[in-house]
Motif scaffolding. Structure first.
Motif, PDB file in Angstrom:
ATOM      1  N   ILE A  55      -5.540   5.966   1.197  1.00 30.50           N
ATOM      2  CA  ILE A  55      -4.368   5.203   0.766  1.00 30.50           C
ATOM      3  C   ILE A  55      -3.315   6.127   0.164  1.00 30.50           C
ATOM      4  O   ILE A  55      -2.123   6.037   0.471  1.00 30.50           O
ATOM      5  CB  ILE A  55      -4.776   4.120  -0.252  1.00 30.50           C
ATOM      6  CG1 ILE A  55      -5.726   3.113   0.394  1.00 30.50           C
ATOM      7  CG2 ILE A  55      -3.546   3.408  -0.798  1.00 30.50           C
ATOM      8  CD1 ILE A  55      -6.362   2.154  -0.607  1.00 30.50           C
ATOM      9  N   VAL A  56      -3.762   7.045  -0.702  1.00 27.88           N
ATOM     10  CA  VAL A  56      -2.826   7.966  -1.349  1.00 27.88           C
ATOM     11  C   VAL A  56      -2.181   8.889  -0.326  1.00 27.88           C
ATOM     12  O   VAL A  56      -0.967   9.134  -0.351  1.00 27.88           O
ATOM     13  CB  VAL A  56      -3.559   8.780  -2.445  1.00 27.88           C
ATOM     14  CG1 VAL A  56      -2.657   9.876  -2.998  1.00 27.88           C
ATOM     15  CG2 VAL A  56      -4.021   7.854  -3.567  1.00 27.88           C
ATOM     16  N   ASP A  57      -2.975   9.416   0.594  1.00 28.51           N
ATOM     17  CA  ASP A  57      -2.441  10.366   1.573  1.00 28.51           C
ATOM     18  C   ASP A  57      -1.534   9.694   2.605  1.00 28.51           C
ATOM     19  O   ASP A  57      -0.511  10.264   3.016  1.00 28.51           O
ATOM     20  CB  ASP A  57      -3.590  11.075   2.290  1.00 28.51           C
ATOM     21  CG  ASP A  57      -4.314  12.069   1.390  1.00 28.51           C
ATOM     22  OD1 ASP A  57      -3.790  12.361   0.295  1.00 28.51           O
ATOM     23  OD2 ASP A  57      -5.398  12.545   1.776  1.00 28.51           O
ATOM     24  N   GLU A  58      -1.916   8.468   3.047  1.00 30.72           N
ATOM     25  CA  GLU A  58      -1.144   7.794   4.093  1.00 30.72           C
ATOM     26  C   GLU A  58       0.041   7.023   3.530  1.00 30.72           C
ATOM     27  O   GLU A  58       1.013   6.771   4.233  1.00 30.72           O
ATOM     28  CB  GLU A  58      -2.059   6.846   4.889  1.00 30.72           C
ATOM     29  CG  GLU A  58      -3.232   7.532   5.582  1.00 30.72           C
ATOM     30  CD  GLU A  58      -2.784   8.569   6.589  1.00 30.72           C
ATOM     31  OE1 GLU A  58      -1.726   8.386   7.221  1.00 30.72           O
ATOM     32  OE2 GLU A  58      -3.503   9.586   6.751  1.00 30.72           O
ATOM     33  N   GLY A  59      -0.043   6.613   2.266  1.00 30.92           N
ATOM     34  CA  GLY A  59       1.089   5.971   1.616  1.00 30.92           C
ATOM     35  C   GLY A  59       1.062   4.460   1.592  1.00 30.92           C
ATOM     36  O   GLY A  59       1.675   3.843   0.720  1.00 30.92           O
ATOM     37  N   THR A  60       0.371   3.827   2.558  1.00 32.73           N
ATOM     38  CA  THR A  60       0.282   2.369   2.595  1.00 32.73           C
ATOM     39  C   THR A  60      -1.131   1.951   2.976  1.00 32.73           C
ATOM     40  O   THR A  60      -1.882   2.731   3.573  1.00 32.73           O
ATOM     41  CB  THR A  60       1.269   1.755   3.615  1.00 32.73           C
ATOM     42  OG1 THR A  60       0.840   2.113   4.950  1.00 32.73           O
ATOM     43  CG2 THR A  60       2.691   2.235   3.385  1.00 32.73           C
ATOM     44  N   PHE A  61      -1.457   0.681   2.670  1.00 29.33           N
ATOM     45  CA  PHE A  61      -2.763   0.140   3.046  1.00 29.33           C
ATOM     46  C   PHE A  61      -2.885   0.049   4.566  1.00 29.33           C
ATOM     47  O   PHE A  61      -3.948   0.292   5.131  1.00 29.33           O
ATOM     48  CB  PHE A  61      -2.960  -1.239   2.414  1.00 29.33           C
ATOM     49  CG  PHE A  61      -3.375  -1.201   0.977  1.00 29.33           C
ATOM     50  CD1 PHE A  61      -4.555  -1.799   0.579  1.00 29.33           C
ATOM     51  CD2 PHE A  61      -2.596  -0.570   0.017  1.00 29.33           C
ATOM     52  CE1 PHE A  61      -4.956  -1.766  -0.755  1.00 29.33           C
ATOM     53  CE2 PHE A  61      -2.980  -0.525  -1.305  1.00 29.33           C
ATOM     54  CZ  PHE A  61      -4.170  -1.128  -1.696  1.00 29.33           C
ATOM     55  N   THR A  62      -1.774  -0.292   5.212  1.00 36.45           N
ATOM     56  CA  THR A  62      -1.799  -0.412   6.667  1.00 36.45           C
ATOM     57  C   THR A  62      -2.117   0.923   7.337  1.00 36.45           C
ATOM     58  O   THR A  62      -2.981   1.014   8.222  1.00 36.45           O
ATOM     59  CB  THR A  62      -0.441  -0.932   7.184  1.00 36.45           C
ATOM     60  OG1 THR A  62      -0.174  -2.201   6.591  1.00 36.45           O
ATOM     61  CG2 THR A  62      -0.452  -1.067   8.696  1.00 36.45           C
TER      62      THR A  62
ATOM     63  N   GLU B   2       6.158   0.418  -2.001  1.00 36.90           N
ATOM     64  CA  GLU B   2       5.334   1.631  -2.017  1.00 36.90           C
ATOM     65  C   GLU B   2       4.036   1.416  -2.777  1.00 36.90           C
ATOM     66  O   GLU B   2       3.878   0.445  -3.524  1.00 36.90           O
ATOM     67  CB  GLU B   2       6.097   2.798  -2.647  1.00 36.90           C
ATOM     68  CG  GLU B   2       6.440   2.603  -4.110  1.00 36.90           C
ATOM     69  CD  GLU B   2       7.130   3.801  -4.711  1.00 36.90           C
ATOM     70  OE1 GLU B   2       7.357   4.792  -3.997  1.00 36.90           O
ATOM     71  OE2 GLU B   2       7.432   3.760  -5.918  1.00 36.90           O
ATOM     72  N   THR B   3       3.120   2.352  -2.553  1.00 35.86           N
ATOM     73  CA  THR B   3       1.845   2.391  -3.269  1.00 35.86           C
ATOM     74  C   THR B   3       1.721   3.783  -3.874  1.00 35.86           C
ATOM     75  O   THR B   3       1.834   4.786  -3.152  1.00 35.86           O
ATOM     76  CB  THR B   3       0.659   2.136  -2.313  1.00 35.86           C
ATOM     77  OG1 THR B   3       0.818   0.837  -1.734  1.00 35.86           O
ATOM     78  CG2 THR B   3      -0.653   2.201  -3.069  1.00 35.86           C
ATOM     79  N   SER B   4       1.490   3.859  -5.187  1.00 40.45           N
ATOM     80  CA  SER B   4       1.392   5.165  -5.853  1.00 40.45           C
ATOM     81  C   SER B   4       0.275   5.135  -6.888  1.00 40.45           C
ATOM     82  O   SER B   4      -0.044   4.075  -7.452  1.00 40.45           O
ATOM     83  CB  SER B   4       2.717   5.535  -6.526  1.00 40.45           C
ATOM     84  OG  SER B   4       3.044   4.553  -7.501  1.00 40.45           O
ATOM     85  N   PRO B   5      -0.363   6.291  -7.153  1.00 38.17           N
ATOM     86  CA  PRO B   5      -1.462   6.331  -8.125  1.00 38.17           C
ATOM     87  C   PRO B   5      -0.958   6.135  -9.554  1.00 38.17           C
ATOM     88  O   PRO B   5       0.146   6.575  -9.910  1.00 38.17           O
ATOM     89  CB  PRO B   5      -2.042   7.742  -7.952  1.00 38.17           C
ATOM     90  CG  PRO B   5      -1.493   8.247  -6.663  1.00 38.17           C
ATOM     91  CD  PRO B   5      -0.167   7.587  -6.488  1.00 38.17           C
ATOM     92  N   THR B   6      -1.747   5.475 -10.357  1.00 36.05           N
ATOM     93  CA  THR B   6      -1.502   5.431 -11.795  1.00 36.05           C
ATOM     94  C   THR B   6      -1.877   6.785 -12.393  1.00 36.05           C
ATOM     95  O   THR B   6      -2.388   7.667 -11.683  1.00 36.05           O
ATOM     96  CB  THR B   6      -2.340   4.322 -12.451  1.00 36.05           C
ATOM     97  OG1 THR B   6      -3.726   4.639 -12.257  1.00 36.05           O
ATOM     98  CG2 THR B   6      -2.037   2.966 -11.851  1.00 36.05           C
TER      99      THR B   6
END
Length: 283
Positions: free
Chosen positions: A14-21, A56-60
């Motif tokens: 998820i972190v590397d690809e950027g999205t769940f999809t 977007e999806t980003s780590p806490t």
């Protein structure tokens, strides 16, 4: 429930690809499976790992630390699998102090020429088994008896015994010494891996001893002149040191050099190493 490797791989994807999809595509699973796996990991850890918005999806902050640890864990797992399935393409030989002395470079060159398929590494490990019992070595070169029925060994050679003295010591002007010359001195010994103890002397003429931790400590203390040391020829070859003079001990028995290995799980290259070391010491 324990943390599972698939959960760590999902988080990193998820972190590397950027999205769940995109993570689902990279992992070859459904987006719903990615969401469930991440939720299970967050529930197990009791922390939120990712911030999710419509864009977007980003780590806490804690997520960044978990991701860093996860990468290391998965890398170690990959290394474990590689080592277990590689067919012994590596050979780790432990030694406590001085490898093979002047024979070390010749051994490395001849091994590389005759066994290019097996990468050999020499590791200095200051333990009685030179890393064998600890699992950090496949074979070990030792110079003192190893009383442990789990291991088997072979004598590959012998080395003369030498005295290490401070350069300012009056004995340093001699060409050689005898055991009697050292009986009134303080003998520096390594109880775990050293080759010489007071039992080398007659019972009524044994020197007082002081303990050192390893070869570097041993040489540093001897250079002060407070103590002397007695060791194998290989140390003389491997550790020339300003302020230290080495002299042969004329009446001391030689040091026996052994190669040891696990009795029930020897490395496939064991016999070849024994043969090569025996040949080198013989010549």
């Amino acid at each position: 429930m324990d943390v599972e490797l698939r959960q760590l791989r999902c988080l990193i994807a998820i972190v590397d690809e950027g999205t769940f999809t995109d993570a689902a595509i990279a992992l070859g699973v459904s987006q719903a499976a990615v969401s469930r796996t991440l939720a299970a990991l967050e529930q197990r850890l009791g922390v939120r790992l990712l911030r999710r918005t419509s864009r977007e999806t980003s780590p806490t902050a804690i997520g960044l630390r978990v991701v860093a640890h996860a990468r290391r864990v998965l890398n170690e797992v990959d290394n474990l699998i590689q080592e277990a399935t590689s067919g012994h393409v590596e050979l780790r030989i432990g030694h406590a102090w001085s490898a093979l002395g002047r024979l070390t470079v010749d051994f490395q060159h001849r091994w590389r020429e005759s066994h290019p398929e097996t990468q050999m590494h020499l590791l200095r490990i200051n333990s009685p088994s030179a890393g064998l019992a600890e699992g950090t070595a496949d074979l070990a070169v030792i110079r003192r008896p190893l009383v442990d029925r789990r291991f088997e060994g072979a004598i590959v050679g012998q080395e003369t015994r030498w005295c290490a003295l401070a350069a300012a010591d009056p004995l340093a002007r001699r060409r050689s010494v005898h055991l009697a010359d050292l009986s009134s001195r303080v003998l520096l010994v390594d109880q775990r891996t050293g080759t010489t103890g007071p039992d080398l002397w007659p019972a009524n003429a044994r020197p007082v001893t002081q303990e050192s931790r390893d070869i570097d400590d041993w040489l540093t203390v001897i250079a002060t002149g407070r103590c002397v040391g007695v060791t194998a020829q290989s140390v003389v070859d491997q550790y020339p040191r300003p302020g230290i003079v080495y002299l042969p001990v004329r009446d001391a028995e030689p040091v026996t050099v052994r190669l040891v290995w696990w009795r029930d799980d020897p490395h496939p290259a064991t016999r070849a190493v024994v043969e090569l070391l025996t040949e080198l010491y013989r010549t």
